[in-house]
Design a protein around this motif. Structure first.
Motif: not given
Length: 329
Positions: A104-112, A122-139
């Motif tokens: 998610s470029n914004s890191g805040s795409t609602s569906e994601v 679930m316990g599955a490790p998460l790797i993010s690819m974002t354009g905003n390192p401070e976003s919820l997804l990145a954190k």
């Protein structure tokens, strides 16, 4: 009218060059982001017991599809899950043994963002690819791959252009790093691409396409030249193998041998084939790659080869047309 057209063409070119330059700068900026997070992402995927599940919405989803396909074809089992569909049943495709790459470029795409708590539970490790390192997804991610760009190539700054290119390149970098870490070979790649030309060249064996049994042109050393010519005509391979009374391969007679023989005014009805055949000719083993047969034929400028087993016994014959039909050429 002519001046207007010329001006318009110049405008097209300047716009295109500007877009390329902006995207090139976005790619160059990625080099400095191959850091600890990138290494951590590689380690997480290398330790994965399941598959890599890539997800993303809109243009990020299109890029995610390609990244998943690249990973899968280079030794990292992977598939794409649409985040919208994940909320309506497709989340069941993800297991605790999998690794999720969320884009998610914004890191805040609602569906994601909606499926993040479920992935965490679930316990599955998460790797993010974002354009905003401070976003919820990145954190939320165990490793964030920074694909931010200074600007989009779109002059309005709206259409995903530089950002999708940067994400795609980062995905390729990840796939290549994993490929090399796994020792993934060209033959491994071929197994993922059996329908392609590379797959055929690296997987197809001589035994898969050679002529065998009664289809192999074969005559005894005592056969007359005219009899050998009849065998060549019947079998249609442009050659015949020659064997002794024990069935051992002793020579080969080809169209080229025939031309050289006729230049000597040889009587085809009284001359035995062993007097005009090529002895100790080149052969190929049945378990060798068909591509090896092609290389031999091209190097020696010949069109056919006898095929032998590991003991040197004649088991078949192959010619250039066989390789062409099989798609090796």
């Amino acid at each position: 009218m002519t001046d207007s057209n010329t001006s318009s063409s110049r405008d097209y070119r300047s716009s295109a060059v500007r877009a390329i330059q902006i995207e090139r700068d976005a790619i160059e900026a990625l080099e400095h982001r191959i850091n600890g997070d990138f290494t951590r992402a590689c380690d997480i995927i290398m330790a994965c017991k399941g598959r890599v599940v890539v997800t993303g919405m809109g243009k990020s989803g299109h890029i995610g599809n390609k990244i998943a396909a690249t990973l899968a074809s280079t030794g990292t089992p992977s598939f794409f899950v649409h985040p919208g569909e994940a909320s309506h049943g497709d989340l069941g495709m993800i297991t605790p043994q999998d690794v999720v790459i969320a884009i998610s470029n914004s890191g805040s795409t609602s569906e994601v963002v909606t499926i993040l708590p479920l992935i965490r539970r679930m316990g599955a490790p998460l790797i993010s690819m974002t354009g905003n390192p401070e976003s919820l997804l990145a954190k939320e991610a165990a490793a964030n791959l920074d694909v931010s760009v200074a600007s989009e190539a779109c002059p309005l700054g709206l259409a995903p252009t530089s950002s999708t290119t940067a994400t795609l390149v980062m995905g390729d970098a990840l796939a290549v790093a994993l490929l090399e870490a796994r020792g993934f070979s060209a033959e491994d790649f071929a197994f993922s691409h059996p329908g392609g030309r590379l797959g055929r060249r690296l997987l197809l064996r001589v035994s898969d396409i050679m002529h065998s049994g009664d289809k192999v042109p074969k005559v005894l050393e005592t056969t007359t030249l005219s009899g050998a010519l009849l065998e060549i005509t019947r079998k249609g391979l442009g050659m015949t193998t020659v064997v002794n009374d024990s069935g051992e391969l002793t020579g080969i007679f080809t169209d080229g041998d025939l031309r050289r023989t006729l230049d000597k005014s040889v009587d085809v009805h009284t001359t035995n084939i062993d007097q005009v055949m090529t002895r100790n000719g080149k052969t190929i083993q049945a378990d060798q790659l068909a591509a090896d047969a092609l290389n031999i034929m091209e190097e020696l400028k010949i069109n056919a080869l006898p095929v032998t087993d590991s003991e040197g016994n004649l088991v078949g014959a192959i010619n250039m047309h066989d390789l062409l039909r099989a798609g090796v050429i």
